[in-house]
Design a protein around this motif. Structure first.
Motif, PDB file in Angstrom:
ATOM      1  N   THR A  13     -22.921 -11.498   7.376  1.00  0.00           N
ATOM      2  CA  THR A  13     -22.524 -11.613   6.138  1.00  0.00           C
ATOM      3  C   THR A  13     -21.676 -10.503   5.660  1.00  0.00           C
ATOM      4  O   THR A  13     -21.311 -10.354   4.641  1.00  0.00           O
ATOM      5  N   ALA A  14     -21.760  -9.446   6.407  1.00  0.00           N
ATOM      6  CA  ALA A  14     -21.019  -8.193   6.065  1.00  0.00           C
ATOM      7  C   ALA A  14     -19.600  -8.332   6.576  1.00  0.00           C
ATOM      8  O   ALA A  14     -19.126  -8.843   7.246  1.00  0.00           O
ATOM      9  N   VAL A  15     -18.960  -7.890   5.482  1.00  0.00           N
ATOM     10  CA  VAL A  15     -17.338  -8.020   5.526  1.00  0.00           C
ATOM     11  C   VAL A  15     -17.041  -6.651   6.850  1.00  0.00           C
ATOM     12  O   VAL A  15     -17.283  -5.735   6.502  1.00  0.00           O
ATOM     13  N   GLN A  16     -16.391  -7.373   7.613  1.00  0.00           N
ATOM     14  CA  GLN A  16     -15.997  -6.652   8.754  1.00  0.00           C
ATOM     15  C   GLN A  16     -14.794  -5.660   8.337  1.00  0.00           C
ATOM     16  O   GLN A  16     -13.915  -6.289   8.075  1.00  0.00           O
ATOM     17  N   PRO A  17     -14.992  -4.456   8.697  1.00  0.00           N
ATOM     18  CA  PRO A  17     -13.846  -3.621   8.160  1.00  0.00           C
ATOM     19  C   PRO A  17     -12.562  -3.873   9.173  1.00  0.00           C
ATOM     20  O   PRO A  17     -12.533  -4.493  10.133  1.00  0.00           O
ATOM     21  N   LYS A  55     -17.836 -11.447  -2.483  1.00  0.00           N
ATOM     22  CA  LYS A  55     -18.536 -10.231  -2.335  1.00  0.00           C
ATOM     23  C   LYS A  55     -17.294  -9.089  -2.148  1.00  0.00           C
ATOM     24  O   LYS A  55     -17.386  -7.923  -2.528  1.00  0.00           O
ATOM     25  N   GLN A  57     -10.610  -8.947   4.266  1.00  0.00           N
ATOM     26  CA  GLN A  57     -10.371  -7.616   4.209  1.00  0.00           C
ATOM     27  C   GLN A  57      -9.001  -7.344   3.108  1.00  0.00           C
ATOM     28  O   GLN A  57      -9.219  -6.376   2.505  1.00  0.00           O
ATOM     29  N   LYS A  79     -18.992 -14.325   1.192  1.00  0.00           N
ATOM     30  CA  LYS A  79     -18.374 -13.029   1.832  1.00  0.00           C
ATOM     31  C   LYS A  79     -17.081 -12.892   0.850  1.00  0.00           C
ATOM     32  O   LYS A  79     -16.724 -11.538   0.707  1.00  0.00           O
TER      33      LYS A  79
END
Lengths: 310, 223
Positions: free
Chosen positions: B196-200, A182, A130, A179
């Motif tokens: 694979t999604a960047v967690q917010p 990305k 993040q 990730k």
């Protein structure tokens, strides 16, 4: 300005980068940092400054960065997610940029249990991915983490992250690296490589996904002073794999320190010549910075290239 | 459920050392299930305190009561007479029950017999594990039904961190890496893509840190 930092210029001009790591002192004097800058500035392209590594209180990474910069060595500021919430992280990074820092390495940070304040509360308001993501957005879209616009003078860091090919689950480490890329990571430093076979398998998967084309991967190496140091890494440090054969080699050596240096040079040469997709080397000579010039020379990486930022 | 563990009896005895008569209030809720503050444990604690005080030459009278739930005014109202007769009340409930008693009986010295540990459940006989961090913003649908907020020592949302090896957490070799479990489960379910999604960023304002939380249901409130 074409490049954000000298490190970026080195990497994007296609040179094999050499970086190192400096742990700030457990006191409030800069004399050691200045000395390190003097010793290392001609032998490495940039130096990471750790952010209270192993959760032991030290002189701040950003303040240490100022001392290195003054001494002619480009710093890579490390920022962990352990000690600061999203407000403090942004404030400190605005400050770091204003002081001339141009490289940023985003990491989770070692758990406070390992340090000298084990009862501290950790923060982990955000995690390393993040942080990479929101610092890239801050640079590219001029936005604070909350989405509010930065009207002028947004910080423009060359942003890096770390990867550990020796942690588990092995295959997922590559997905997680993707990730990070990305999310915006432009360079990646790996954990110290001792298990070359596993690192090669890791890099095969990295190349299969084309990740080496999307970020600059710097392989970590750690010169070892003794077989005890090797044994310690093997048994006491989470996320490391040190083969027995290496421990034995140092144990049987007549001069363990020069053997440790020889091993490190072999590792660097092997990685540079045989493992495709690695764009540089990150030498972590934990409290043994004096040895770095010799390693860089003998690995055939001296002199360092001159680059133009524009 | 809430998992609680009884304090050392010596510490409990010190809290009521000036008293001649105490009321011990157990709870038939969570602490009965985790075997720390139900009827049996309440009676054992009462007799242990009596023995200690008798040996010390300063006898203690005890009475006991088991509330259906201490976290509900309805179930602690019937205690009124027993509380009135006692110099102090020892609650064997979780921290919620202790506070309900203290609030209900403002003139009475109310002390805790338990340390309230966590929200979790039993995983084998004699073992309880923490499962929920009560963060107020559940993400279990994104992590294969395994909570990284509380089961990962760093509460990392895009794990595992670099300290995970052989399925173990760097903090403690006896601790399973929650992200290893998440990975394995998502893999088995054919849902690795979801990871694979960047967690917010997490909204921690729904968790602790912003003062006591409150839930309102207007449809249930008196007009």
């Amino acid at each position: 300005m074409k490049y954000l930092s000298k490190l970026q210029a080195i990497l994007e001009d296609g040179h094999f980068a050499v970086t190192t790591e400096i742990g700030p002192p457990k006191h409030a004097s800069a004399h050691g940092l200045k000395r390190n800058a003097q010793i290392l500035k001609d032998f490495v392209d940039a130096a990471n400054i750790t952010d209270n590594q192993t959760a032991i209180v030290r002189l701040s990474s950003i303040a240490a960065g100022v001392h290195l910069l003054t001494g002619g060595l480009e710093p890579v500021v490390q920022m962990t997610c352990r000690d600061r919430n999203r407000i403090a992280i942004q404030a400190d990074l605005l400050g770091a940029y204003s002081l001339g820092m141009r490289n940023l390495l985003c990491i989770s940070g070692d758990h406070q249990q390992f340090g000298n304040h084990p009862t501290a509360k950790n923060v982990y308001d955000l995690d390393s991915i993040q942080l990479v993501n929101l610092m890239s957005r801050m640079r590219d879209e001029k936005k604070f983490f909350c989405g509010e616009e930065i009207k002028e003078y947004e910080p423009r860091f060359f942003i890096g992250a770390v990867a550990n090919p020796f942690a588990d689950p092995f295959e997922y480490r590559v997905d997680r690296l993707e990730k990070k890329i990305k999310a915006g990571a432009q360079f990646i430093q790996t954990q110290g490589v001792f298990d070359m076979e596993r690192f090669e398998r890791f890099m095969e998967m990295v190349r299969a996904k084309g990740l080496d084309q999307r970020a600059h991967i710097l392989a970590g190496v750690i010169p070892l002073k003794s077989w005890r140091a090797a044994k310690f890494m093997q048994t006491q440090v989470a996320g490391m794999i040190v083969p027995d054969v290496l421990v034995d080699r140092l144990k049987n050596a007549a001069a363990p320190q020069s053997e440790g240096v020889a091993v490190c040079i072999e590792q660097i040469k092997y990685i540079k010549e045989n493992i495709k997709g690695v764009h540089g080397i990150h030498i972590m000579a934990i409290a043994w910075e004096d040895i770095i010039p010799e390693i860089v020379r003998q690995a055939g990486l001296f002199p360092r290239p001159e680059v133009e930022l524009d | 459920m809430i998992i609680a563990q009884q304090k050392n009896i010596k510490d409990i005895a010190v809290m009521v050392e000036a008293c001649e008569k105490v009321l011990l209030v157990g709870c038939a809720g969570c602490v009965t299930v985790c075997l720390s503050g139900g009827e049996k444990e309440t009676e054992i604690l009462a007799s242990a305190l009596r023995i200690m005080r008798k040996l010390a030459g300063k006898p203690l009278k005890t009475s006991t009561y088991i509330a259906t739930r201490q976290c509900d005014p309805e179930f602690i109202t019937p205690l009124e007479k027993l509380v009135g007769d006692a110099d102090a009340v020892i609650s064997l409930a979780c921290g919620v029950g202790v506070q309900y008693l203290a609030e209900k009986y403002p003139d009475k010295w109310v002390v805790p017999a338990q340390d309230t540990l966590f929200a979790g459940g039993s995983t084998e006989h004699g073992r309880w594990d923490e499962k929920c961090g009560l963060c107020g913003d559940c993400i279990l649908h994104r992590t294969g039904g395994i909570c990284p907020v509380i089961r990962c020592a760093k509460s990392i949302l895009n794990g595992p961190c670099g300290g995970s090896q052989n399925g173990r957490c760097e903090v403690d070799q006896d601790m399973t890496c929650a992200w290893q479990l998440i990975y394995e489960r998502m893999k088995a379910l054919g849902r690795l893509r979801d990871l694979t999604a960047v967690q917010p960023l997490k909204d921690w304002s729904k968790a602790m840190g912003g003062g006591p939380r409150r839930m309102l249901r207007e449809d249930l409130m008196a007009k």
